[in-house]
Enzyme design. Structure first.
Site, PDB file in Angstrom:
ATOM      1  N   ARG A  36       0.816  -1.212   0.000  1.00 50.56           N
ATOM      2  CA  ARG A  36       0.000   0.000   0.000  1.00 50.56           C
ATOM      3  C   ARG A  36       0.853   1.267   0.000  1.00 50.56           C
ATOM      4  NH1 ARG A  36      -5.226  -1.979   3.611  1.00 50.56           N
ATOM      5  NH2 ARG A  36      -6.394  -2.595   1.757  1.00 50.56           N
ATOM      6  N   LYS A 197     -20.082 -17.867   1.668  1.00 48.45           N
ATOM      7  CA  LYS A 197     -21.482 -17.644   2.023  1.00 48.45           C
ATOM      8  C   LYS A 197     -22.302 -16.900   0.975  1.00 48.45           C
ATOM      9  CE  LYS A 197     -20.462 -17.193   6.904  1.00 48.45           C
ATOM     10  NZ  LYS A 197     -20.521 -16.288   8.030  1.00 48.45           N
ATOM     11  N   GLY A 354     -10.444 -10.127  -0.479  1.00 52.89           N
ATOM     12  CA  GLY A 354      -9.290 -10.535   0.329  1.00 52.89           C
ATOM     13  C   GLY A 354      -8.795 -11.929   0.000  1.00 52.89           C
TER      14      GLY A 354
HETATM   15  P1  ADP Z   1     -13.229 -12.967  -0.703  1.00 46.17           P
HETATM   16  O1  ADP Z   1     -12.462 -12.655   0.556  1.00 46.17           O
HETATM   17  O2  ADP Z   1     -12.314 -13.071  -1.897  1.00 46.17           O
HETATM   18  O3  ADP Z   1     -14.384 -12.023  -0.923  1.00 46.17           O
HETATM   19  P2  ADP Z   1     -14.816 -14.968   0.645  1.00 46.17           P
HETATM   20  O4  ADP Z   1     -14.357 -14.448   1.952  1.00 46.17           O
HETATM   21  O5  ADP Z   1     -16.234 -14.768   0.266  1.00 46.17           O
HETATM   22  O6  ADP Z   1     -13.849 -14.448  -0.541  1.00 46.17           O
HETATM   23  O7  ADP Z   1     -14.623 -16.554   0.596  1.00 46.17           O
HETATM   24  C1  ADP Z   1     -13.420 -17.214   0.830  1.00 46.17           C
HETATM   25  C2  ADP Z   1     -13.615 -18.440   1.669  1.00 46.17           C
HETATM   26  O8  ADP Z   1     -14.551 -19.335   1.099  1.00 46.17           O
HETATM   27  C3  ADP Z   1     -12.325 -19.216   1.796  1.00 46.17           C
HETATM   28  O9  ADP Z   1     -11.917 -19.221   3.149  1.00 46.17           O
HETATM   29  C4  ADP Z   1     -12.687 -20.623   1.310  1.00 46.17           C
HETATM   30  O10 ADP Z   1     -12.085 -21.636   2.083  1.00 46.17           O
HETATM   31  C5  ADP Z   1     -14.185 -20.636   1.479  1.00 46.17           C
HETATM   32  N1  ADP Z   1     -14.804 -21.684   0.643  1.00 46.17           N
HETATM   33  C6  ADP Z   1     -14.711 -21.834  -0.687  1.00 46.17           C
HETATM   34  N2  ADP Z   1     -15.357 -22.937  -1.097  1.00 46.17           N
HETATM   35  C7  ADP Z   1     -15.873 -23.526   0.000  1.00 46.17           C
HETATM   36  C8  ADP Z   1     -16.640 -24.716   0.243  1.00 46.17           C
HETATM   37  N3  ADP Z   1     -16.990 -25.504  -0.752  1.00 46.17           N
HETATM   38  N4  ADP Z   1     -16.989 -24.976   1.508  1.00 46.17           N
HETATM   39  C9  ADP Z   1     -16.630 -24.168   2.530  1.00 46.17           C
HETATM   40  N5  ADP Z   1     -15.908 -23.051   2.369  1.00 46.17           N
HETATM   41  C10 ADP Z   1     -15.533 -22.713   1.129  1.00 46.17           C
HETATM   42 MG    MG Z   2     -12.880 -13.121   2.619  1.00 45.04          MG
END
Ligand code: ADP
Ligand code: MG
Length: 396
Positions: A36, A197, A354
């Site tokens: 950053r 989620k 993230g």
């Molecule tokens: P970002 O931070 O890029 O917005 P998210 O926080 O929404 O992404 O999601 C990332 C998380 O989703 C990771 O920790 C990953 O392990 C989890 N994840 C992905 N696929 C699955 C799954 N099939 N079951 C449970 N968790 C999952």
């Molecule tokens: Mg995340």
């Protein structure tokens, strides 16, 4: 939208108040990742080259309107000096006599970092008097912190109404990339949304199906969609109470001619542990004690084909539990496909979030993407179609 940039500004002899994002990772009082800080360099150098004095405003952590010594920006001034290769002065307050004296001592080309703006309660309240106190030290305002632009705080929004306001170079880069991905994309435009989620990404999904030609849903949230369509998901992470919402999003996609891609095969295991025995399954053949932890190879291949037939890709959220191999495979393969297409100039590939950034870094292909946003919450709100107050205030 159009916004004023530093190319429109008369900089000579001006005091430029620059909002940056220096909310950097710290370890034992030292900056442990200077990404950053490096991102702020183009704006700082452009201002110096134009003969302005550079007065940096930033927040760190959540001191909640009080002076918290552990949340001082002092170590960040030192780290920035290293990055710039020239001195960075520091003032122990961002308003009042201490700030005024430090600003008064500056010559054109000098750089000063003011103490954590969140040490004052007026910052997060966007208090007009606090904004005025900040504005007293500048002749113009530059916002270079897209990642803080979803907040209407004094240093991210209020100041823009008190001084001539401009987008910094990093802000310009980010807004231009995002506009190319979703505001004004070359079509067909495809999205990939994954992660854990549905509940945290409802607004995002609802917005995307109205804007995209294709949308692939992966990760944990795909389980909820599969369940909503009557498929057994065994012991998978699944928000069963959101089944009706998932069906509503499927309908909305249909009404908006957005082709949805749900997994057609999946990777399951009994445990979410490194090296756990992973099996590829067709839909509907998941045992009661099995969890879906990744997209299957056919699903990923279909996504890669869909990307190859698209001009633009916007990606948020991993396709599986990428932190735990072998369940990173779907995400890694899709990331390499997108990176390859972007490198060949066939696809504008923009990603953010993230965990998504972490996954692309782990895949070693973040650099080949057209743009990877590290803005977190602001990136997600932008994907939700929300107006970001810090950006709106820069509109010309
Ligand atoms: P970002 O931070 O890029 O917005 P998210 O926080 O929404 O992404 O999601 C990332 C998380 O989703 C990771 O920790 C990953 O392990 C989890 N994840 C992905 N696929 C699955 C799954 N099939 N079951 C449970 N968790 C999952
Ligand atoms: Mg995340």
């Amino acid at each position: 939208m159009t916004f004023r940039t530093l190319d429109d500004a008369d900089l000579a002899g001006k005091r430029a108040l620059v909002r940056v994002d220096f909310n950097v990772p710290m370890h034992e009082g030292q900056v442990s990742d200077d990404t950053r800080l490096r991102a702020a360099v183009p704006t700082i150098e452009k201002l110096r080259a134009g003969g302005a004095t550079v007065i940096l405003l930033a927040h760190f952590d959540r001191p909640k309107g009080k002076r918290v010594p552990e949340m001082t920006l002092a170590p960040i001034a030192a780290a920035l000096a290293t990055v710039l290769g020239s001195p960075v002065a520091f003032a122990e307050d961002c308003v009042g006599p201490v700030a005024a004296a430090a600003v008064g001592a500056l010559k054109p080309g000098d750089v000063l970092l003011l103490e954590n703006v969140r040490f004052h309660a007026g910052e997060e309240k966007n208090d007009p008097d606090f904004a005025k106190a900040l504005a007293a030290n500048g002749d113009l305002y530059v916002n270079d912190a897209f990642s803080a632009a979803h907040r209407a705080h004094a240093s991210t929004e209020g100041l823009a109404h008190l001084l001539p306001a401009y987008a910094g170079e990093q802000m310009r880069l980010e807004l231009t990339a995002l506009d190319k991905a979703l505001g004004n994309p070359e079509r067909p435009v495809m999205g990939i949304v994954g992660g854990s989620k549905v509940s945290t990404k409802l607004d995002l999904l609802r917005n995307l199906v109205t804007k995209l030609d294709k949308l692939a849903i992966g990760g944990g949230m795909a389980n909820t969609f599969l369940y909503a369509q009557g498929h057994d998901v065994g012991s998978s992470y699944c928000e069963k109470d959101l089944a009706e919402t998932a069906r509503e999003i499927i309908r909305l996609a249909g009404q908006n001619n957005c082709k949805l891609f749900l997994p057609i095969d999946i990777v399951v295991a009994e445990k979410m542990a490194p090296g756990a025995a992973a099996r590829v399954r067709g839909l509907g053949s998941v045992d009661e004690d099995e969890r879906i932890l990744d997209a299957g190879p056919e699903s990923v291949e279909r996504l890669c084909r869909a990307m190859a037939n698209s001009k633009t890709l916007i990606w948020n959220g991993p396709l599986g539990v990428f932190e735990i191999p072998p369940f990173d495979k779907g995400t890694m393969t899709a990331a390499h496909c997108a990176a390859e297409l972007a490198k060949e100039g066939k696809l504008v590939a923009v990603a953010g979030g993230g965990d998504t950034v972490a996954a692309l870094n782990a895949a070693g292909c973040a650099d080949d993407f057209t743009f990877v946003s590290t803005a977190g919450g602001a990136f997600l709100e932008w994907m939700e179609g929300k107006e970001l107050p810090g950006v709106a205030a820069l509109a010309s």
